[in-house]
Design an enzyme around this catalytic site. Structure first.
Site, PDB file in Angstrom:
ATOM      1  N   THR A  29      39.202  40.973  49.632  1.00 44.97           N
ATOM      2  CA  THR A  29      38.379  40.791  50.874  1.00 44.97           C
ATOM      3  C   THR A  29      36.893  40.203  50.621  1.00 44.97           C
ATOM      4  OG1 THR A  29      39.256  42.984  51.622  1.00 44.97           O
ATOM      5  CG2 THR A  29      36.934  42.350  52.490  1.00 44.97           C
ATOM      6  N   GLY A  30      36.400  39.433  51.560  1.00 43.06           N
ATOM      7  CA  GLY A  30      35.083  38.856  51.177  1.00 43.06           C
ATOM      8  C   GLY A  30      35.009  37.370  51.358  1.00 43.06           C
ATOM      9  N   THR A  32      34.721  35.005  48.956  1.00 44.05           N
ATOM     10  CA  THR A  32      35.304  34.185  48.037  1.00 44.05           C
ATOM     11  C   THR A  32      36.831  34.415  48.030  1.00 44.05           C
ATOM     12  OG1 THR A  32      33.618  34.572  46.341  1.00 44.05           O
ATOM     13  CG2 THR A  32      35.431  33.713  45.616  1.00 44.05           C
ATOM     14  N   ASP A  84      40.875  38.746  43.738  1.00 50.80           N
ATOM     15  CA  ASP A  84      39.683  39.538  44.628  1.00 50.80           C
ATOM     16  C   ASP A  84      38.356  39.035  44.224  1.00 50.80           C
ATOM     17  OD1 ASP A  84      38.211  40.815  46.563  1.00 50.80           O
ATOM     18  OD2 ASP A  84      39.385  42.544  46.209  1.00 50.80           O
ATOM     19  N   GLY A  98      33.053  46.337  46.498  1.00 52.06           N
ATOM     20  CA  GLY A  98      32.718  47.294  47.553  1.00 52.06           C
ATOM     21  C   GLY A  98      31.752  46.828  48.467  1.00 52.06           C
ATOM     22  N   GLY A 100      31.766  44.778  50.812  1.00 52.90           N
ATOM     23  CA  GLY A 100      32.518  44.612  51.817  1.00 52.90           C
ATOM     24  C   GLY A 100      33.131  45.776  52.393  1.00 52.90           C
ATOM     25  N   GLU A 106      40.965  47.868  47.637  1.00 56.67           N
ATOM     26  CA  GLU A 106      40.980  46.884  46.611  1.00 56.67           C
ATOM     27  C   GLU A 106      41.366  47.676  45.275  1.00 56.67           C
ATOM     28  OE1 GLU A 106      37.526  44.263  48.308  1.00 56.67           O
ATOM     29  OE2 GLU A 106      36.894  45.632  47.010  1.00 56.67           O
TER      30      GLU A 106
END
Length: 228
Positions: A29-30, A32, A84, A98, A100, A106
């Site tokens: 998530t995020g 990148t 990730d 975290g 996000g 995750e």
């Protein structure tokens, strides 16, 4: 090279080097991780068969947009690889995640992967953790009591808000962002936090990162393998 270019470079490199035909991949998530997912979508268009397990509802939506078939984490014994981002990562490959809001999922997905790859632009590499506030996921019931207990560890705490309301994770919990002067012993802090009643999980990823793909001072790709 700006940070956006770095994010794209490390994300695409991770997909090219670590995602192979037939794999089931943990999708981060995020900002990148977005470039990993985007590149995987291109690989699928070129004929690869890939499946993904998402770390958040936002990632689920993004993966579907790029044509990635999603599977439930409960339907797989292990993942071939998980890729990730990180909010901070030190020389020991200890990371804070975290920012996000998806730290629990995750961490579950990273734990289920044969190889956990972190992709990070150069700004995320630090000498010691603690510049980025450490997210701690807590249950809503008695969250103020839990926050007070966390504060006794020597940090400033702040409940995370979104749109003037307490931020709610995909798991229905709250997040306490904890600002420590510095985190000298991440392993001990990880254990201490998770022993507090009301804490679900914290954003310290200890002995979990296998590979770090980042950009060095010369703006070139750096692939480093954790030594255990």
């Amino acid at each position: 090279m700006d940070r956006l270019d770095e994010k794209a470079l490390v994300g695409e490199t991770a997909a090219i080097q670590y995602v192979k035909d037939g794999m089931t991949v943990g999708l981060g998530t995020g900002s990148t991780a977005y470039y990993v997912i985007k590149k995987m979508g291109e690989m699928i268009k070129e004929g690869m068969e890939l499946k993904g397990v998402a770390t958040s509802k936002a990632t689920e939506k993004l993966a579907r947009e790029y044509g990635i078939q999603l599977v439930d984490i409960n339907e797989v014994e292990e993942l071939d690889v998980a890729i990730d981002g990180a909010d901070e990562i030190d020389a020991n490959f200890f990371a804070i995640k975290g920012g996000g809001g998806a730290l629990l999922r995750e961490k579950i997905i990273a734990s289920a992967a044969k190889t956990f790859v972190v992709v990070a632009d150069g700004s995320k590499k630090v000498q010691s953790l603690g510049q980025f506030p450490l997210p701690v996921e807590v249950v809503p019931f008695g969250y103020k009591q839990t926050e007070r207990a966390i504060r006794k560890l020597g940090c400033k705490t702040e409940m995370r808000f979104k749109d003037d309301k307490l931020y709610v994770t995909d798991n229905g919990n709250y997040i306490v962002d904890c600002s420590f002067p510095s985190i000298q012993n991440p392993s001990q802090l990880h254990e201490t936090l998770n022993n507090i009643v009301g804490v679900v999980e914290n954003g310290l990823f200890i002995h979990m990162v296998d590979v770090l793909i980042s950009v060095d001072k010369q703006h070139e790709i750096s692939v480093d393998i954790a030594k255990r």
